[in-house]
Design a protein around this motif. Structure first.
Motif, PDB file in Angstrom:
ATOM      1  N   THR A  12       1.134  -1.258   0.195  1.00 14.32           N
ATOM      2  CA  THR A  12      -0.163  -0.199   0.248  1.00 14.32           C
ATOM      3  C   THR A  12       0.965   1.511   0.234  1.00 14.32           C
ATOM      4  O   THR A  12       2.439   1.292   0.376  1.00 14.32           O
ATOM      5  N   GLY A  13       0.027   2.459  -0.144  1.00 14.04           N
ATOM      6  CA  GLY A  13       1.498   3.504  -0.131  1.00 14.04           C
ATOM      7  C   GLY A  13       0.073   4.842  -0.045  1.00 14.04           C
ATOM      8  O   GLY A  13      -1.308   4.343  -0.621  1.00 14.04           O
ATOM      9  N   LEU A  14       0.740   5.589   0.318  1.00 17.23           N
ATOM     10  CA  LEU A  14      -0.320   7.133   0.890  1.00 17.23           C
ATOM     11  C   LEU A  14       0.423   8.348   0.413  1.00 17.23           C
ATOM     12  O   LEU A  14       2.087   8.561   0.876  1.00 17.23           O
ATOM     13  N   PHE A  15       0.305   8.953  -0.015  1.00 14.28           N
ATOM     14  CA  PHE A  15       0.021  10.703   0.190  1.00 14.28           C
ATOM     15  C   PHE A  15      -0.549  10.924   0.459  1.00 14.28           C
ATOM     16  O   PHE A  15      -1.930  11.495   0.741  1.00 14.28           O
ATOM     17  N   THR A  16       0.866  12.629   1.519  1.00 10.71           N
ATOM     18  CA  THR A  16      -0.381  13.089   2.114  1.00 10.71           C
ATOM     19  C   THR A  16      -0.327  14.683   2.234  1.00 10.71           C
ATOM     20  O   THR A  16       1.325  14.544   2.137  1.00 10.71           O
ATOM     21  N   PRO A  17      -0.659  16.132   2.030  1.00  9.37           N
ATOM     22  CA  PRO A  17      -0.732  17.140   1.696  1.00  9.37           C
ATOM     23  C   PRO A  17       0.039  17.376   2.561  1.00  9.37           C
ATOM     24  O   PRO A  17       0.236  17.346   3.850  1.00  9.37           O
ATOM     25  N   ASP A  18       1.054  18.463   2.160  1.00 11.58           N
ATOM     26  CA  ASP A  18       2.123  19.336   3.225  1.00 11.58           C
ATOM     27  C   ASP A  18       0.547  20.098   4.509  1.00 11.58           C
ATOM     28  O   ASP A  18       1.438  19.868   5.635  1.00 11.58           O
ATOM     29  N   GLN A  19       0.011  20.106   4.037  1.00 10.67           N
ATOM     30  CA  GLN A  19      -0.903  21.736   4.948  1.00 10.67           C
ATOM     31  C   GLN A  19      -1.755  20.290   5.688  1.00 10.67           C
ATOM     32  O   GLN A  19      -2.477  19.749   4.953  1.00 10.67           O
ATOM     33  N   GLY A  66     -15.526  13.791  15.905  1.00  8.56           N
ATOM     34  CA  GLY A  66     -14.259  13.292  15.831  1.00  8.56           C
ATOM     35  C   GLY A  66     -12.677  13.648  15.630  1.00  8.56           C
ATOM     36  O   GLY A  66     -12.173  13.164  15.448  1.00  8.56           O
ATOM     37  N   ILE A  67     -13.516  14.170  14.674  1.00  4.22           N
ATOM     38  CA  ILE A  67     -12.290  15.074  13.919  1.00  4.22           C
ATOM     39  C   ILE A  67     -11.099  16.012  14.703  1.00  4.22           C
ATOM     40  O   ILE A  67     -12.165  16.873  15.162  1.00  4.22           O
ATOM     41  N   LYS A  68     -10.537  16.293  14.580  1.00  4.88           N
ATOM     42  CA  LYS A  68      -8.881  17.353  14.891  1.00  4.88           C
ATOM     43  C   LYS A  68      -9.043  18.389  14.581  1.00  4.88           C
ATOM     44  O   LYS A  68      -8.583  19.404  14.193  1.00  4.88           O
ATOM     45  N   SER A  69      -8.547  17.835  13.355  1.00  8.80           N
ATOM     46  CA  SER A  69      -7.659  18.106  11.796  1.00  8.80           C
ATOM     47  C   SER A  69      -8.010  17.662  10.560  1.00  8.80           C
ATOM     48  O   SER A  69      -8.180  16.602  10.815  1.00  8.80           O
ATOM     49  N   ARG A  70      -7.339  17.963   9.392  1.00  7.74           N
ATOM     50  CA  ARG A  70      -7.625  17.748   8.005  1.00  7.74           C
ATOM     51  C   ARG A  70      -6.804  18.084   7.438  1.00  7.74           C
ATOM     52  O   ARG A  70      -6.433  19.652   7.233  1.00  7.74           O
ATOM     53  N   PHE A  71      -6.337  17.521   6.853  1.00 12.93           N
ATOM     54  CA  PHE A  71      -4.502  17.589   5.547  1.00 12.93           C
ATOM     55  C   PHE A  71      -5.256  17.906   4.284  1.00 12.93           C
ATOM     56  O   PHE A  71      -6.536  17.706   3.607  1.00 12.93           O
ATOM     57  N   VAL A  72      -5.044  19.295   3.630  1.00 15.17           N
ATOM     58  CA  VAL A  72      -5.672  19.758   2.909  1.00 15.17           C
ATOM     59  C   VAL A  72      -4.505  20.091   1.192  1.00 15.17           C
ATOM     60  O   VAL A  72      -3.309  20.302   2.028  1.00 15.17           O
ATOM     61  N   LEU A  73      -4.943  20.271   0.015  1.00 17.00           N
ATOM     62  CA  LEU A  73      -4.733  20.838  -0.688  1.00 17.00           C
ATOM     63  C   LEU A  73      -3.375  21.795  -0.939  1.00 17.00           C
ATOM     64  O   LEU A  73      -3.178  23.061  -1.233  1.00 17.00           O
ATOM     65  N   ASP A  74      -4.787  23.063  -0.366  1.00 13.75           N
ATOM     66  CA  ASP A  74      -4.784  24.631  -0.301  1.00 13.75           C
ATOM     67  C   ASP A  74      -5.610  25.142   0.855  1.00 13.75           C
ATOM     68  O   ASP A  74      -6.646  24.416   1.055  1.00 13.75           O
ATOM     69  N   LYS A  75      -5.293  25.721   1.694  1.00 16.20           N
ATOM     70  CA  LYS A  75      -5.221  25.736   2.694  1.00 16.20           C
ATOM     71  C   LYS A  75      -5.917  27.636   3.048  1.00 16.20           C
ATOM     72  O   LYS A  75      -7.067  27.881   3.485  1.00 16.20           O
ATOM     73  N   SER A  76      -4.903  27.744   2.341  1.00 18.23           N
ATOM     74  CA  SER A  76      -5.604  29.720   2.307  1.00 18.23           C
ATOM     75  C   SER A  76      -7.056  30.000   1.670  1.00 18.23           C
ATOM     76  O   SER A  76      -7.606  31.026   2.341  1.00 18.23           O
ATOM     77  N   GLY A  77      -6.845  28.887   0.896  1.00 17.88           N
ATOM     78  CA  GLY A  77      -8.420  29.971   0.255  1.00 17.88           C
ATOM     79  C   GLY A  77      -9.859  28.900   1.405  1.00 17.88           C
ATOM     80  O   GLY A  77     -10.871  29.738   1.476  1.00 17.88           O
ATOM     81  N   ILE A  78      -9.288  27.855   1.655  1.00 17.76           N
ATOM     82  CA  ILE A  78     -11.065  27.936   2.545  1.00 17.76           C
ATOM     83  C   ILE A  78     -11.079  28.385   3.469  1.00 17.76           C
ATOM     84  O   ILE A  78     -11.311  27.868   4.049  1.00 17.76           O
TER      85      ILE A  78
END
Length: 387
Positions: A12-19, A66-78
């Motif tokens: 298996t493999g995983l890509f997690t955004p930096d932001q 139960g969510i505390k945070s989330r990874f996203v491709l673009d943080k600024s627009g959100i």
């Protein structure tokens, strides 16, 4: 008749955004939007013509999900109260698409862990909840980027896409048509989420996962696929209406214009993710719990003896309830893996992230369950055994 060949999850493999975006950051942006909306519409609210929006809180978000945070491709627009949607500029047809790019990143991780050349893969399936375009298939773009031969196609069963993909790959192995199949699950969930909706703006994150399913007699280690089962029942309780038949003219410009002007609603709002959460819980939890127990019985597996469950990461309350129903007791944290606190709901990728990050401690012969459930309704079970 030809002998049926056994299939193995080889890597298996995983890509997690930096932001990433914390609940505190998300709630601050949402409440700024609420204040702006209520101020701009003060007269209509006072006259009873417009309903005032209510602010949110970190406590509400965590208790509800139960969510505390989330990874996203673009943080600024959100986090921009005047926009509240990610900045993901459209790319030219000569550039790799966003969905394919993150799928390739996850696939490269899986292939490296597999330890064999990509040329030994015979098929690529892109299984995700929202494809970037109808065609050419995202899977074929991924296939080209990785230099893989054979064939490729897309499939969409919402949050169950990964397990449906594993089932399809295992069937290709069993039939003898493939030796190894790559399934990628790229999910840019932030792009189809309404960040102006108090009840759902916190649900999703972005990520990509990959799974390599290989014929057993060529696999080195991995996980035997003991059995797979799929189930669908139609429901409108989770829906996304966006499509070429109902798109507004020049949708990107219309969305940007509406949001920049602080309008009460934008032309895409009813074409984003919507759900009736309480109805989904009531319908899906018993459906999935019964499906797991029934499938385990068919395979001769005692569900209460499962070493670990890697469930779809939708909502902590759903996962805890299903865990109790299947195991017949309160699960230990290591038995019912939860990663949505850090990743949020990542649609089809959730159960694969859980499996990828938390499959340690298994001895040969130990059994576990990868399970999905979501819009459709759709559900998939994949029982695995450590080789």
């Amino acid at each position: 008749m030809p002998q049926t060949r056994e299939a193995v999850i080889a890597a298996t493999g995983l890509f997690t955004p930096d932001q990433s975006v914390s609940n505190a950051e998300l709630v601050t942006a949402f409440n700024a939007y609420v204040d702006r909306f209520n101020a701009d519409n003060a007269a209509g609210i006072a006259a009873g013509e417009i309903e005032a929006l209510q602010p949110s809180s970190v406590e509400f978000v965590e208790k509800a999900s139960g969510i505390k945070s989330r990874f996203v491709l673009d943080k600024s627009g959100i986090l921009d109260p005047a926009r509240m949607t990610p900045h993901l500029p459209e790319r030219s047809n000569d550039e790799i698409s966003i969905l394919a790019e993150i799928a390739v990143r996850a696939a490269e991780d899986a292939i490296a862990r597999w330890g064999k050349p990509a040329s030994q893969i015979d098929a690529v399936l892109c299984a995700a909840s929202n494809m970037q375009r109808p065609y050419p298939a995202m899977a074929i773009e991924v296939q080209q980027a990785l230099g893989i031969g054979g064939f490729a196609f897309d499939m969409n069963v919402a949050c169950s896409s990964a397990t449906f993909g594993i089932k399809t790959a295992a069937d290709f192995i069993a039939s003898g048509s493939c030796r190894a199949v790559l399934i990628v699950n790229p999910e840019v969930c932030s792009a189809h989420l309404n960040f102006k909706d108090r009840d759902s703006h916190f649900i999703f994150g972005d990520v990509a996962t990959a799974v390599i399913v290989e014929v057993a007699d060529e696999a080195d280690g991995g996980w035997d696929i003991l059995g797979t089962r799929l189930k669908t029942e139609f429901s409108n309780n989770i829906r996304n209406n966006f499509g070429f038949l109902n798109r507004p003219a020049r949708p990107t410009q219309a969305l940007d214009s509406a949001q920049a002007n602080g309008e009460a609603a934008d032309p895409l709002t009813d074409r984003l993710f919507v759900q009736q959460g309480r109805k989904v819980f009531k319908d899906v939890v018993p459906m999935v719990s019964d499906m797991i127990v029934d499938h385990a019985g068919e395979l001769g597996i005692d569900p209460t003896g499962l070493k670990r469950m890697w469930l779809h990461q939708a909502n902590i309350n759903m996962n805890q309830f299903i865990g109790r129903k299947v195991l017949g007791r309160e699960p230990e944290p290591h038995e019912n893996v939860i990663i949505l606190d850090e990743y949020a709901n990542t649609s089809s990728a959730g159960s694969i992230i859980a499996f990828h990050l938390h499959n340690d401690g298994f001895e040969s012969g130990d059994t576990g369950l990868i399970c999905s459930f979501g819009a459709g309704y759709s559900a998939g079970t994949v029982f695995v055994r450590k080789r």
